[in-house]
Design a protein around this motif. Structure first.
Motif, PDB file in Angstrom:
ATOM      1  N   GLY A 125       0.848  -1.191   0.000  1.00 26.21           N
ATOM      2  CA  GLY A 125       0.000   0.000   0.000  1.00 26.21           C
ATOM      3  C   GLY A 125       0.885   1.242   0.000  1.00 26.21           C
ATOM      4  N   THR A 126       0.813   2.004   1.076  1.00 30.16           N
ATOM      5  CA  THR A 126       1.709   3.156   1.235  1.00 30.16           C
ATOM      6  C   THR A 126       2.687   2.952   2.388  1.00 30.16           C
ATOM      7  N   ASP A 127       2.678   1.751   2.963  1.00 31.52           N
ATOM      8  CA  ASP A 127       3.517   1.479   4.136  1.00 31.52           C
ATOM      9  C   ASP A 127       4.794   0.739   3.749  1.00 31.52           C
ATOM     10  N   VAL A 128       5.918   1.234   4.202  1.00 35.23           N
ATOM     11  CA  VAL A 128       7.191   0.535   4.018  1.00 35.23           C
ATOM     12  C   VAL A 128       7.234  -0.633   4.994  1.00 35.23           C
ATOM     13  N   VAL A 129       7.374  -1.847   4.473  1.00 39.89           N
ATOM     14  CA  VAL A 129       7.385  -3.022   5.348  1.00 39.89           C
ATOM     15  C   VAL A 129       8.787  -3.573   5.558  1.00 39.89           C
ATOM     16  N   ALA A 130       9.731  -3.190   4.696  1.00 38.10           N
ATOM     17  CA  ALA A 130      11.129  -3.598   4.873  1.00 38.10           C
ATOM     18  C   ALA A 130      11.999  -2.706   4.002  1.00 38.10           C
ATOM     19  N   SER A 131      13.184  -2.387   4.480  1.00 40.59           N
ATOM     20  CA  SER A 131      14.086  -1.557   3.689  1.00 40.59           C
ATOM     21  C   SER A 131      15.513  -1.744   4.150  1.00 40.59           C
ATOM     22  N   VAL A 132      16.444  -1.412   3.283  1.00 35.39           N
ATOM     23  CA  VAL A 132      17.858  -1.403   3.614  1.00 35.39           C
ATOM     24  C   VAL A 132      18.490  -0.231   2.883  1.00 35.39           C
ATOM     25  N   GLY A 133      19.396   0.484   3.536  1.00 36.54           N
ATOM     26  CA  GLY A 133      20.019   1.651   2.928  1.00 36.54           C
ATOM     27  C   GLY A 133      19.147   2.889   3.056  1.00 36.54           C
ATOM     28  N   ASP A 134      19.625   3.990   2.489  1.00 35.42           N
ATOM     29  CA  ASP A 134      18.946   5.286   2.583  1.00 35.42           C
ATOM     30  C   ASP A 134      18.102   5.490   1.329  1.00 35.42           C
ATOM     31  N   SER A 135      16.858   5.021   1.367  1.00 41.67           N
ATOM     32  CA  SER A 135      15.999   5.055   0.184  1.00 41.67           C
ATOM     33  C   SER A 135      15.187   6.342   0.134  1.00 41.67           C
ATOM     34  N   PRO A 136      14.729   6.740  -1.070  1.00 39.94           N
ATOM     35  CA  PRO A 136      13.766   7.841  -1.168  1.00 39.94           C
ATOM     36  C   PRO A 136      12.456   7.425  -0.493  1.00 39.94           C
ATOM     37  N   SER A 137      11.534   8.371  -0.335  1.00 37.40           N
ATOM     38  CA  SER A 137      10.267   8.038   0.294  1.00 37.40           C
ATOM     39  C   SER A 137       9.441   7.134  -0.616  1.00 37.40           C
ATOM     40  N   ALA A 138       8.615   6.297   0.011  1.00 30.21           N
ATOM     41  CA  ALA A 138       7.758   5.390  -0.758  1.00 30.21           C
ATOM     42  C   ALA A 138       6.788   6.174  -1.638  1.00 30.21           C
ATOM     43  N   ASP A 139       6.284   7.311  -1.157  1.00 33.55           N
ATOM     44  CA  ASP A 139       5.364   8.127  -1.953  1.00 33.55           C
ATOM     45  C   ASP A 139       6.036   8.633  -3.226  1.00 33.55           C
ATOM     46  N   TRP A 140       7.291   9.063  -3.102  1.00 34.20           N
ATOM     47  CA  TRP A 140       8.013   9.577  -4.265  1.00 34.20           C
ATOM     48  C   TRP A 140       8.227   8.472  -5.293  1.00 34.20           C
ATOM     49  N   ILE A 141       8.669   7.289  -4.822  1.00 38.26           N
ATOM     50  CA  ILE A 141       8.897   6.173  -5.739  1.00 38.26           C
ATOM     51  C   ILE A 141       7.589   5.752  -6.394  1.00 38.26           C
ATOM     52  N   ASN A 142       6.517   5.684  -5.601  1.00 35.84           N
ATOM     53  CA  ASN A 142       5.220   5.264  -6.129  1.00 35.84           C
ATOM     54  C   ASN A 142       4.725   6.226  -7.207  1.00 35.84           C
ATOM     55  N   SER A 143       4.944   7.521  -7.025  1.00 33.17           N
ATOM     56  CA  SER A 143       4.553   8.508  -8.036  1.00 33.17           C
ATOM     57  C   SER A 143       5.344   8.309  -9.317  1.00 33.17           C
ATOM     58  N   LEU A 144       6.628   7.984  -9.165  1.00 32.02           N
ATOM     59  CA  LEU A 144       7.482   7.722 -10.320  1.00 32.02           C
ATOM     60  C   LEU A 144       6.990   6.499 -11.084  1.00 32.02           C
ATOM     61  N   LEU A 145       6.646   5.457 -10.355  1.00 29.97           N
ATOM     62  CA  LEU A 145       6.147   4.234 -10.987  1.00 29.97           C
ATOM     63  C   LEU A 145       4.829   4.486 -11.704  1.00 29.97           C
ATOM     64  N   ALA A 146       3.955   5.258 -11.073  1.00 26.13           N
ATOM     65  CA  ALA A 146       2.655   5.546 -11.689  1.00 26.13           C
ATOM     66  C   ALA A 146       2.829   6.273 -13.018  1.00 26.13           C
ATOM     67  N   GLY A 147       3.764   7.211 -13.063  1.00 26.54           N
ATOM     68  CA  GLY A 147       4.027   7.933 -14.295  1.00 26.54           C
ATOM     69  C   GLY A 147       4.582   7.031 -15.377  1.00 26.54           C
ATOM     70  N   SER A 148       5.465   6.125 -14.992  1.00 26.12           N
ATOM     71  CA  SER A 148       6.044   5.201 -15.962  1.00 26.12           C
ATOM     72  C   SER A 148       4.996   4.256 -16.525  1.00 26.12           C
ATOM     73  N   ARG A 149       4.136   3.735 -15.644  1.00 21.38           N
ATOM     74  CA  ARG A 149       3.090   2.823 -16.111  1.00 21.38           C
ATOM     75  C   ARG A 149       2.128   3.547 -17.056  1.00 21.38           C
ATOM     76  N   HIS A 150       1.871   4.812 -16.784  1.00 17.57           N
ATOM     77  CA  HIS A 150       0.993   5.600 -17.652  1.00 17.57           C
ATOM     78  C   HIS A 150       1.592   5.734 -19.053  1.00 17.57           C
ATOM     79  N   LEU A 151       2.917   5.798 -19.124  1.00 17.52           N
ATOM     80  CA  LEU A 151       3.603   5.891 -20.410  1.00 17.52           C
ATOM     81  C   LEU A 151       3.657   4.548 -21.127  1.00 17.52           C
ATOM     82  N   GLY A 152       3.265   3.482 -20.435  1.00 22.87           N
ATOM     83  CA  GLY A 152       3.278   2.160 -21.050  1.00 22.87           C
ATOM     84  C   GLY A 152       4.581   1.423 -20.881  1.00 22.87           C
ATOM     85  N   ASP A 153       5.551   2.031 -20.210  1.00 23.33           N
ATOM     86  CA  ASP A 153       6.838   1.388 -19.958  1.00 23.33           C
ATOM     87  C   ASP A 153       7.143   1.514 -18.476  1.00 23.33           C
TER      88      ASP A 153
END
Length: 211
Positions: A125-153
């Motif tokens: 969902g929007t909850d980080v359940v596991a991570s390692v290292g200094d990652s960007p926020s889940a919301d930021w990554i999810n927005s990036l993924l949504a844009g990519s899927r919209h482009l079809g790639d």
């Protein structure tokens, strides 16, 4: 020992020319992996042993001198070259042998190893359940993924990031390495690892709310 990532024409003899130039500076080719093929080009990752560090720049100059060939990246390594396919199988076996409640942690560690990333993350969902290292926020990554899927790639938005859906468990994962571009064979390898991990995680879903 260095790992050299090169772009070369997809034509007979091109790799032989590269190996010849490496040999001209007393370099020994230890392994070759094809990362991507398309558009008349091939991207290879070549592990090279050189008798002294000062020869790295000379080797790059020699390879660059070949018509149509360019060096994308060079990085040193202290480890012997390994078969990436066998590494993926070994990490999958380790994940299967891990206790169900520990598999999310094993997954992010395995993804970071497999992709040589600085960080990896698993999100439900929007909850980080596991991570390692200094990652960007889940919301930021999810927005990036949504844009990519919209482009079809699904991989269009960032060349230095991996991600994969985990549809059985309703989660997704991502990983990033800012020092070099991600190529097709690396993405495919992670996708296959993620598919197996997704099935294995179903027995450990009870641990998500406690992670």
């Amino acid at each position: 020992t260095v790992i050299v990532r090169v772009w070369l024409p997809d034509e007979p003899g091109a790799l032989g020319l590269v190996a010849s130039r490496i040999g001209a500076v007393r370099g020994d080719v230890l392994s070759i992996e094809i990362l991507e093929v398309g558009g008349g080009r091939v991207i290879d990752e070549i592990v090279v042993s050189l008798p002294e560090p000062g020869l790295v720049d000379l080797m790059v100059e020699e390879v660059h001198a070949i018509d149509g060939v360019s060096v994308e990246h060079v990085r040193p390594t202290t480890e012997l070259p390994s078969d990436r396919g066998l590494q993926a199988l070994a990490l999958t076996a380790e994940l299967a042998e891990t206790e169900p409640h520990e598999r999310l942690r094993a997954l992010v560690d395995g993804v970071a190893q497999l992709t040589e990333s600085a960080w990896s993350i698993v999100v439900h969902g929007t909850d980080v359940v596991a991570s390692v290292g200094d990652s960007p926020s889940a919301d930021w990554i999810n927005s990036l993924l949504a844009g990519s899927r919209h482009l079809g790639d699904p991989h269009a938005a960032a060349g230095d990031m991996f991600w994969a859906d985990l549809p059985i468990t309703g989660m997704w994962l991502a990983a990033g390495r800012p020092d070099r571009t991600v190529h097709e064979s690396e993405r495919v390898r992670l996708d296959l690892f993620a598919r197996t991990a997704d099935a294995l995680l179903t027995s450990g879903l009870v641990g998500i709310s406690d992670t």
